[in-house]
Design a protein around this motif. Sequence first.
Motif, PDB file in Angstrom:
ATOM      1  N   ALA A 124       0.815  -1.221   0.000  1.00  0.00           N
ATOM      2  CA  ALA A 124       0.000   0.000   0.000  1.00  0.00           C
ATOM      3  C   ALA A 124       0.849   1.272   0.000  1.00  0.00           C
ATOM      4  CB  ALA A 124      -0.928   0.003   1.220  1.00  0.00           C
ATOM      5  N   ARG A 125       2.127   1.145   0.287  1.00  0.00           N
ATOM      6  CA  ARG A 125       3.010   2.331   0.271  1.00  0.00           C
ATOM      7  C   ARG A 125       3.191   2.770  -1.179  1.00  0.00           C
ATOM      8  NH1 ARG A 125       4.164   6.790   2.152  1.00  0.00           N
ATOM      9  NH2 ARG A 125       3.796   5.833   4.188  1.00  0.00           N
ATOM     10  N   PHE A 126       2.656   3.888  -1.553  1.00  0.00           N
ATOM     11  CA  PHE A 126       2.776   4.371  -2.921  1.00  0.00           C
ATOM     12  C   PHE A 126       4.160   4.971  -3.123  1.00  0.00           C
ATOM     13  CE2 PHE A 126       2.344   7.516  -6.305  1.00  0.00           C
ATOM     14  CZ  PHE A 126       1.808   6.716  -7.306  1.00  0.00           C
ATOM     15  N   GLY A 127       4.839   4.559  -4.187  1.00  0.00           N
ATOM     16  CA  GLY A 127       6.177   5.076  -4.431  1.00  0.00           C
ATOM     17  C   GLY A 127       7.184   4.370  -3.533  1.00  0.00           C
ATOM     18  N   SER A 128       8.139   5.126  -3.031  1.00  0.00           N
ATOM     19  CA  SER A 128       9.257   4.542  -2.296  1.00  0.00           C
ATOM     20  C   SER A 128       9.072   4.666  -0.799  1.00  0.00           C
ATOM     21  CB  SER A 128      10.549   5.262  -2.684  1.00  0.00           C
ATOM     22  OG  SER A 128      10.808   5.078  -4.055  1.00  0.00           O
ATOM     23  N   GLY A 129       9.535   3.656  -0.073  1.00  0.00           N
ATOM     24  CA  GLY A 129       9.452   3.740   1.379  1.00  0.00           C
ATOM     25  C   GLY A 129       9.767   2.426   2.048  1.00  0.00           C
ATOM     26  N   TRP A 130       9.302   2.306   3.266  1.00  0.00           N
ATOM     27  CA  TRP A 130       9.582   1.146   4.114  1.00  0.00           C
ATOM     28  C   TRP A 130       8.318   0.710   4.843  1.00  0.00           C
ATOM     29  CZ3 TRP A 130      14.569  -1.000   5.138  1.00  0.00           C
ATOM     30  CH2 TRP A 130      15.613  -0.384   4.431  1.00  0.00           C
ATOM     31  N   ALA A 131       8.226  -0.589   5.104  1.00  0.00           N
ATOM     32  CA  ALA A 131       7.211  -1.112   6.024  1.00  0.00           C
ATOM     33  C   ALA A 131       7.929  -1.522   7.303  1.00  0.00           C
ATOM     34  CB  ALA A 131       6.501  -2.307   5.406  1.00  0.00           C
ATOM     35  N   TRP A 132       7.308  -1.272   8.439  1.00  0.00           N
ATOM     36  CA  TRP A 132       7.944  -1.484   9.743  1.00  0.00           C
ATOM     37  C   TRP A 132       7.028  -2.229  10.703  1.00  0.00           C
ATOM     38  CZ3 TRP A 132      12.863   0.356   9.868  1.00  0.00           C
ATOM     39  CH2 TRP A 132      13.200   1.432   9.023  1.00  0.00           C
ATOM     40  N   LEU A 133       7.662  -2.987  11.582  1.00  0.00           N
ATOM     41  CA  LEU A 133       7.002  -3.453  12.803  1.00  0.00           C
ATOM     42  C   LEU A 133       7.627  -2.640  13.932  1.00  0.00           C
ATOM     43  CD1 LEU A 133       5.162  -5.525  14.329  1.00  0.00           C
ATOM     44  CD2 LEU A 133       7.229  -6.946  14.558  1.00  0.00           C
ATOM     45  N   VAL A 134       6.801  -1.901  14.657  1.00  0.00           N
ATOM     46  CA  VAL A 134       7.326  -1.085  15.754  1.00  0.00           C
ATOM     47  C   VAL A 134       6.719  -1.535  17.072  1.00  0.00           C
ATOM     48  CG1 VAL A 134       7.772   0.952  14.314  1.00  0.00           C
ATOM     49  CG2 VAL A 134       5.572   0.734  15.494  1.00  0.00           C
ATOM     50  N   SER A 135       7.472  -1.258  18.119  1.00  0.00           N
ATOM     51  CA  SER A 135       7.026  -1.574  19.469  1.00  0.00           C
ATOM     52  C   SER A 135       6.891  -0.268  20.236  1.00  0.00           C
ATOM     53  CB  SER A 135       8.077  -2.480  20.108  1.00  0.00           C
ATOM     54  OG  SER A 135       7.983  -2.441  21.496  1.00  0.00           O
ATOM     55  N   GLN A 136       5.749  -0.107  20.884  1.00  0.00           N
ATOM     56  CA  GLN A 136       5.551   1.115  21.660  1.00  0.00           C
ATOM     57  C   GLN A 136       4.679   0.807  22.863  1.00  0.00           C
ATOM     58  OE1 GLN A 136       3.687   4.353  19.591  1.00  0.00           O
ATOM     59  NE2 GLN A 136       4.877   5.867  20.701  1.00  0.00           N
ATOM     60  N   ASN A 137       5.170   1.171  24.021  1.00  0.00           N
ATOM     61  CA  ASN A 137       4.436   0.915  25.273  1.00  0.00           C
ATOM     62  C   ASN A 137       3.977  -0.543  25.349  1.00  0.00           C
ATOM     63  OD1 ASN A 137       4.674   3.718  25.768  1.00  0.00           O
ATOM     64  ND2 ASN A 137       2.820   4.105  24.563  1.00  0.00           N
ATOM     65  N   GLY A 138       4.875  -1.440  24.940  1.00  0.00           N
ATOM     66  CA  GLY A 138       4.563  -2.864  25.022  1.00  0.00           C
ATOM     67  C   GLY A 138       3.646  -3.384  23.929  1.00  0.00           C
ATOM     68  N   LYS A 139       3.238  -2.506  22.992  1.00  0.00           N
ATOM     69  CA  LYS A 139       2.348  -2.949  21.922  1.00  0.00           C
ATOM     70  C   LYS A 139       3.072  -2.954  20.576  1.00  0.00           C
ATOM     71  CE  LYS A 139      -1.949  -2.221  21.545  1.00  0.00           C
ATOM     72  NZ  LYS A 139      -3.271  -1.567  21.303  1.00  0.00           N
ATOM     73  N   LEU A 140       2.728  -3.924  19.736  1.00  0.00           N
ATOM     74  CA  LEU A 140       3.308  -3.999  18.397  1.00  0.00           C
ATOM     75  C   LEU A 140       2.348  -3.414  17.376  1.00  0.00           C
ATOM     76  CD1 LEU A 140       4.762  -7.618  18.352  1.00  0.00           C
ATOM     77  CD2 LEU A 140       6.062  -5.485  18.457  1.00  0.00           C
ATOM     78  N   GLU A 141       2.926  -2.751  16.380  1.00  0.00           N
ATOM     79  CA  GLU A 141       2.100  -2.145  15.344  1.00  0.00           C
ATOM     80  C   GLU A 141       2.837  -2.227  14.011  1.00  0.00           C
ATOM     81  OE1 GLU A 141      -0.249   2.079  14.655  1.00  0.00           O
ATOM     82  OE2 GLU A 141       1.160   1.908  16.315  1.00  0.00           O
ATOM     83  N   ILE A 142       2.103  -2.411  12.917  1.00  0.00           N
ATOM     84  CA  ILE A 142       2.687  -2.387  11.564  1.00  0.00           C
ATOM     85  C   ILE A 142       2.389  -1.023  10.961  1.00  0.00           C
ATOM     86  CG2 ILE A 142       2.587  -3.368   9.245  1.00  0.00           C
ATOM     87  CD1 ILE A 142       1.720  -6.041  10.591  1.00  0.00           C
ATOM     88  N   VAL A 143       3.438  -0.363  10.489  1.00  0.00           N
ATOM     89  CA  VAL A 143       3.286   0.979   9.923  1.00  0.00           C
ATOM     90  C   VAL A 143       4.157   1.086   8.672  1.00  0.00           C
ATOM     91  CG1 VAL A 143       2.798   2.040  12.169  1.00  0.00           C
ATOM     92  CG2 VAL A 143       5.180   1.927  11.345  1.00  0.00           C
ATOM     93  N   SER A 144       4.023   2.196   7.956  1.00  0.00           N
ATOM     94  CA  SER A 144       4.961   2.422   6.861  1.00  0.00           C
ATOM     95  C   SER A 144       5.349   3.888   6.792  1.00  0.00           C
ATOM     96  CB  SER A 144       4.404   1.924   5.530  1.00  0.00           C
ATOM     97  OG  SER A 144       3.601   2.884   4.912  1.00  0.00           O
ATOM     98  N   THR A 145       6.520   4.120   6.190  1.00  0.00           N
ATOM     99  CA  THR A 145       7.023   5.483   6.024  1.00  0.00           C
ATOM    100  C   THR A 145       7.382   5.697   4.555  1.00  0.00           C
ATOM    101  OG1 THR A 145       9.271   4.741   6.552  1.00  0.00           O
ATOM    102  CG2 THR A 145       7.979   5.694   8.362  1.00  0.00           C
ATOM    103  N   ALA A 146       7.411   6.948   4.151  1.00  0.00           N
ATOM    104  CA  ALA A 146       7.805   7.304   2.791  1.00  0.00           C
ATOM    105  C   ALA A 146       9.323   7.473   2.716  1.00  0.00           C
ATOM    106  CB  ALA A 146       7.128   8.601   2.370  1.00  0.00           C
TER     107      ALA A 146
END
Length: 203
Positions: A124-146
């Motif tokens: 779903a990341r349009f163009g160039s970027g990264w997909a990430w698994l991040v940890s925050q306050n003990g919770k995991l989340e999948i996000v992406s950056t450009a």
Amino acid sequence: MPYELPPLPYPSNALEPHIDKATMEVHHDGHHKAYVDNLNKAVVGTPLENKPLEALIGDLASLPDNIRGPVRNNGGGHWNHSFFWKILSASGAKAPEGKLGDAIKASFGGFDAFKEKFEATGLARFGSGWAWLVSQNGKLEIVSTANQDNPLMGKAVSGVEGKPVFGVDVWEHAYYLKYQNKRGAYLKAIWNVIDWNAVAKNF
Ligand code: MN3
């Protein structure tokens, strides 16, 4: 020069056939090297040249206007690729175990569901970027950056935050030689060369 290109931790053909030798060579020796060279060009001769990379990209707001952009792109590129090479291996653990395995199960319902959601985020990341698994306050989340943004830059810059646990480069240069326009095929293949013991160290 203050920042240095780290060598690949394995031969450039080690991830064949999933990631081919030619891609690894142009990606590391070409793209990653250029990020390091351009980062050095931006900061050499300034008081920033000896700042640890994470501190530099974690406080972009404090940088002079003419340095902020080059550091965001090239410092981000240097950090992201250095992180990426270390979680790849032909012979690592093929699935998350222990605390990370439990957290992935709790957050996403299971490893297969996690992989499906991660692939969808990368696609779903349009163009160039990264997909990430991040940890925050003990919770995991999948996000992406450009582009070469990453979670260490904070929400105001990159749109995301948290501690990067896992990340995949979805720039075309990461897959185009072998997979052409099929980013989805690259994202499916890359699970074969993720070292989940290396990933667990980031958790
Ligand atoms: Mn790349």
